[in-house]
Scaffold this motif. Structure first.
Motif, PDB file in Angstrom:
ATOM      1  N   GLU A  11      74.223  17.100 -35.785  1.00 34.51           N
ATOM      2  CA  GLU A  11      74.331  15.535 -35.925  1.00 34.51           C
ATOM      3  C   GLU A  11      73.396  15.349 -37.002  1.00 34.51           C
ATOM      4  O   GLU A  11      72.271  15.736 -37.093  1.00 34.51           O
ATOM      5  CB  GLU A  11      74.143  14.730 -34.652  1.00 34.51           C
ATOM      6  N   THR A  12      73.936  14.494 -38.155  1.00 31.78           N
ATOM      7  CA  THR A  12      72.778  13.714 -38.900  1.00 31.78           C
ATOM      8  C   THR A  12      72.706  12.414 -38.391  1.00 31.78           C
ATOM      9  O   THR A  12      73.314  11.670 -38.232  1.00 31.78           O
ATOM     10  CB  THR A  12      73.560  13.926 -40.507  1.00 31.78           C
ATOM     11  N   ILE A  13      71.334  12.295 -38.573  1.00 31.86           N
ATOM     12  CA  ILE A  13      70.939  10.640 -37.932  1.00 31.86           C
ATOM     13  C   ILE A  13      70.802   9.942 -39.016  1.00 31.86           C
ATOM     14  O   ILE A  13      69.962   9.833 -40.108  1.00 31.86           O
ATOM     15  CB  ILE A  13      69.575  10.864 -36.981  1.00 31.86           C
ATOM     16  N   VAL A  14      71.600   8.670 -39.110  1.00 30.04           N
ATOM     17  CA  VAL A  14      71.285   7.580 -40.107  1.00 30.04           C
ATOM     18  C   VAL A  14      70.014   7.166 -39.929  1.00 30.04           C
ATOM     19  O   VAL A  14      69.811   6.375 -38.693  1.00 30.04           O
ATOM     20  CB  VAL A  14      72.489   6.634 -39.987  1.00 30.04           C
ATOM     21  N   ILE A  40      73.886  11.125 -46.518  1.00 35.37           N
ATOM     22  CA  ILE A  40      74.171  11.011 -45.158  1.00 35.37           C
ATOM     23  C   ILE A  40      75.690  11.855 -45.072  1.00 35.37           C
ATOM     24  O   ILE A  40      75.602  12.812 -44.076  1.00 35.37           O
ATOM     25  CB  ILE A  40      74.495   9.914 -44.516  1.00 35.37           C
ATOM     26  N   LYS A  84      82.801   7.713 -35.865  1.00 37.25           N
ATOM     27  CA  LYS A  84      81.995   8.950 -36.165  1.00 37.25           C
ATOM     28  C   LYS A  84      82.581   9.464 -37.505  1.00 37.25           C
ATOM     29  O   LYS A  84      83.920   9.698 -37.494  1.00 37.25           O
ATOM     30  CB  LYS A  84      82.612   9.942 -34.817  1.00 37.25           C
ATOM     31  N   ARG A  87      80.843  14.871 -41.790  1.00 34.99           N
ATOM     32  CA  ARG A  87      79.871  15.360 -43.226  1.00 34.99           C
ATOM     33  C   ARG A  87      80.815  16.563 -43.698  1.00 34.99           C
ATOM     34  O   ARG A  87      81.560  17.298 -43.463  1.00 34.99           O
ATOM     35  CB  ARG A  87      78.707  16.128 -42.955  1.00 34.99           C
ATOM     36  N   TYR A  92      78.480  15.738 -38.209  1.00 33.87           N
ATOM     37  CA  TYR A  92      78.664  14.464 -38.293  1.00 33.87           C
ATOM     38  C   TYR A  92      77.712  13.388 -38.052  1.00 33.87           C
ATOM     39  O   TYR A  92      76.314  13.870 -37.984  1.00 33.87           O
ATOM     40  CB  TYR A  92      79.715  14.449 -36.729  1.00 33.87           C
ATOM     41  N   TYR A  93      78.363  12.468 -38.299  1.00 33.45           N
ATOM     42  CA  TYR A  93      77.271  11.290 -38.119  1.00 33.45           C
ATOM     43  C   TYR A  93      78.002   9.981 -37.717  1.00 33.45           C
ATOM     44  O   TYR A  93      79.077   9.835 -37.750  1.00 33.45           O
ATOM     45  CB  TYR A  93      76.393  10.947 -39.537  1.00 33.45           C
ATOM     46  N   PRO A 117      73.308   2.418 -38.417  1.00 36.36           N
ATOM     47  CA  PRO A 117      73.092   3.202 -37.458  1.00 36.36           C
ATOM     48  C   PRO A 117      73.230   2.785 -36.092  1.00 36.36           C
ATOM     49  O   PRO A 117      73.607   1.605 -35.882  1.00 36.36           O
ATOM     50  CB  PRO A 117      71.625   3.815 -37.625  1.00 36.36           C
ATOM     51  N   LYS A 123      76.592   5.988 -29.098  1.00 35.05           N
ATOM     52  CA  LYS A 123      77.031   7.246 -29.290  1.00 35.05           C
ATOM     53  C   LYS A 123      77.798   7.850 -28.099  1.00 35.05           C
ATOM     54  O   LYS A 123      78.936   8.348 -28.109  1.00 35.05           O
ATOM     55  CB  LYS A 123      76.004   8.179 -30.099  1.00 35.05           C
TER      56      LYS A 123
END
Length: 150
Positions: A11-14, A40, A84, A87, A92-93, A117, A123
């Protein structure tokens, strides 16, 4: 499309102080992407321009969510919801998205989307909710499996 299951676990955190901004034509083809969207999503801005916005659609997302989005936008209304996204590297983000029409001389010419975010709790809630929606609609639901070490 086939992916290694482990790729979906990254996971990529916004960041809380960032806005992801894009614009599309009326068919959903990206006409503008800000640097935050590129960063992102793992793409370069130039790679995003000209692609269908669904290039970042994660397979965990129920089709019904996007059907609702297009129906809402088709009625000249603003749509918002939790999404969701996928990427470029198959990570994902998660974002809260607001999409609305852009008008010129009273005529709808494109859509703009601003994404922010969401919390960890949101989530978890939406992942479960979207899994349930997909299951109810006969769509494949994500499966994470592992092989224990022996």
């Amino acid at each position: 499309m086939e992916f290694n299951q482990s790729e979906f676990l990254i996971e990529t955190i916004v960041p809380k102080d960032e806005l992801i901004v894009s614009r599309t034509d009326l068919k959903g083809v990206i006409t503008f992407a800000n640097d935050t969207f590129a960063q992102i999503s793992g793409y370069e801005v130039d790679e995003l321009i000209g692609q269908a916005h669904n290039c970042v659609r994660h397979p965990d997302m129920p089709k019904a969510i996007f059907q609702n989005m297009w129906e809402t936008l088709g009625k000249d209304k603003r749509w918002s919801g939790v999404v969701k996204n996928l990427r470029k590297d198959k990570g994902y983000y998660w974002v809260y998205a607001e999409i609305s029409g852009v008008y010129k001389d009273g005529e709808l010419v494109e859509y703009k989307s601003i994404r922010t975010p969401i919390s960890f709790e949101d989530k978890l809630y939406y992942q479960k909710k979207y899994d349930e929606i997909k299951q109810q609609n006969g769509e494949l639901v994500r499966v994470v499996s592992y092989k224990p070490y022996k």
